[in-house]
Design an enzyme around this catalytic site. Structure first.
Site, short mmCIF file in Angstrom:
data_model
loop_
_atom_site.label_atom_id
_atom_site.label_comp_id
_atom_site.label_asym_id
_atom_site.label_seq_id
_atom_site.Cartn_x
_atom_site.Cartn_y
_atom_site.Cartn_z
N SER A 1 34.97 26.46 33.89
CA SER A 1 36.25 25.24 33.76
C SER A 1 35.80 23.85 33.02
O SER A 1 36.99 23.49 32.62
CB SER A 1 37.35 25.91 34.66
OG SER A 1 37.40 27.00 34.28
N LYS B 1 37.64 22.52 29.82
CA LYS B 1 39.06 22.56 29.78
C LYS B 1 39.63 20.51 29.98
O LYS B 1 40.96 20.22 29.33
CB LYS B 1 39.81 22.53 31.37
CG LYS B 1 40.18 24.18 31.08
CD LYS B 1 41.18 24.45 32.24
CE LYS B 1 40.79 26.24 32.09
NZ LYS B 1 40.23 26.88 32.48
N SER C 1 43.57 25.33 37.13
CA SER C 1 42.45 25.11 36.21
C SER C 1 42.73 26.92 35.53
O SER C 1 41.79 27.99 35.07
CB SER C 1 41.33 25.92 36.27
OG SER C 1 40.21 25.46 35.60
N LYS D 1 37.65 17.44 37.09
CA LYS D 1 38.07 19.08 36.77
C LYS D 1 36.53 19.87 37.69
O LYS D 1 35.04 19.17 37.37
CB LYS D 1 38.01 19.10 35.47
CG LYS D 1 38.12 20.67 35.39
CD LYS D 1 39.21 21.00 35.38
CE LYS D 1 40.09 22.75 35.01
NZ LYS D 1 39.59 23.17 36.27
#
Length: 405
Positions: free
Chosen positions: A58, A61, A122, A247
């Protein structure tokens, strides 16, 4: 004679004193790959296997949400715009093995709510919904991701979806059109580049990533609480002062990944940890690795003010003037300038290169830019971006009129 003295001082200033600033040999990041950079200059402060392509989960992202921010800042999209949830995005919400929030099929949610869900919790379904809103389909959005990454200098990353989910997870969703895809793969340098451009162009993203909780669809039929996976934020288990993003990412193939950013000791860094060691047995391996990496960076590097606004740097104090009521003009720094440099290095050891004319004709206005000093450390780590440099703009300290006027 004055010009000769000035040229001599410039020549001396341009001669670098070689100092071994590659102080990474005694530190080994607890991860398969990683990197740390100074966000102001793009200076690399640590790296390990930083060019190796790896699954990033993720962390993907960051790139997806960069495109959302780009669309908003260009006026093509607004935070208050509503996004209709497709069957594709809805079906993904039913997948228990994918990080998600619940969304109604055909439901309408704002861009802001979906952005928050993607960056804080997420949420994969929220990410796909935004991708479809912008490009009409996730496949077309992926093409946009590839072009955007290429514009950053990311040349050979593997980008197959907007979320970072891999085929093992997506195959459980029989309606997914992406069920035969592989992992997204980036190097630590790639991730650092994407994060660098995101934070330097759209620093407002930190107002979202620093949140540990947020209410989704407040007052709506799907009101729910978002919860961060970033355990280094304020109030979390691995809280570290100054950390406000960025993140997390986890899949079986990627292991535990984390892009962190923190402001400490007068400078901000970005850290990238890919596939943290002991991910299988330690649920917080990525945060422990990041914390040690941040300790290492701030223990080894310093942000040093090399010149104050309105002051001169030794060796670069005057420029000759022709046809003026004075033979030379005093030059000073246009702004305060800090350099991130090894703690064992002194200012006198920096590599300084003069860019500009050695003589200038009158008239000259006060604060007129006359030259630039390029400042670099002489080390093996280099910079994240080709031809990156730290500049000191030199301006006239006073007005010089034409001779006889």
């Amino acid at each position: 004679m004055k010009k000769l003295i000035f040229l001599l001082s410039v020549f001396i200033g341009m001669m670098p004193i070689v100092v071994n600033a590659d102080n990474t040999k005694n530190y080994n990041l607890d991860a398969k790959a990683g990197i740390a950079i100074d966000i102001n200059s793009g200076k690399i402060l640590y790296e390990k296997n930083s060019k190796q392509k790896l699954p990033v989960a993720s962390v993907t992202k960051i790139l997806s949400m960069y495109i959302v921010l780009e669309e908003i800042n260009s006026g093509k999209l607004k935070w208050e715009d509503e996004v209709v949830i497709s069957k594709n995005a809805y079906d993904l919400t039913l997948n228990e093995n994918a990080s998600n929030i619940y969304l109604d099929e055909g439901g309408k949610y704002t861009v802001r709510d979906l952005f928050d869900a993607a960056m804080i919790q997420s949420a994969n379904s929220a990410t796909i919904a935004l991708a479809e809103k912008i490009s009409g389909s996730e496949q077309k959005f992926v093409e946009k991701m590839r072009k955007t990454a290429k514009s950053f200098g990311v040349k050979d990353a593997k980008i197959v979806n907007s979320t970072g989910l891999n085929s093992e997870v997506l195959e459980e969703d029989s309606d997914s059109k992406n069920k035969k895809i592989d992992d997204n793969e980036f190097s630590a340098r790639d991730v650092a580049l994407i994060s660098y451009y995101t934070l330097t162009r759209y620093p407002e993203i930190l107002e979202v990533t620093k949140k540990t909780t947020e209410t989704f669809d407040k007052g709506g039929s799907n009101e729910q609480e978002l919860h961060t996976y970033n355990e280094m934020l304020k109030g979390m288990e691995y809280e570290r002062k100054g950390v406000d993003g960025l993140k997390t990412g986890t899949t079986d193939s990627a292991g535990q990944c984390f892009v962190g950013t923190t402001y400490q000791d007068n400078y901000r860094i970005i850290t990238v940890v890919l596939n943290a060691s002991n991910s299988d047995t330690n649920p917080n391996a990525r945060f422990e690795a990041t914390n040690k990496l941040m300790d290492y960076v701030y223990g080894s590097w310093q942000s040093k003010k090399i010149v104050r606004k309105g002051h001169s740097l030794d060796g670069y104090k005057t420029i000759d003037v022709s046809n003026g009521n004075k033979d030379e003009v005093n030059v000073v720094a246009a702004d305060d300038t800090r350099i991130v440099m090894p703690k064992k290095m002194a200012v006198k050891d920096l590599q300084i290169t003069y860019k500009g004319n050695y003589s200038i004709s009158a008239p000259i206005k006060k604060k007129q830019k006359l030259a630039t000093l390029i400042v670099k450390e002489d080390d093996k780590l280099g910079y994240l971006i080709d031809n990156a440099e730290q500049a000191v703009n030199l301006v006239a300290k006073e007005t010089i009129k034409v001779k006889g006027k």
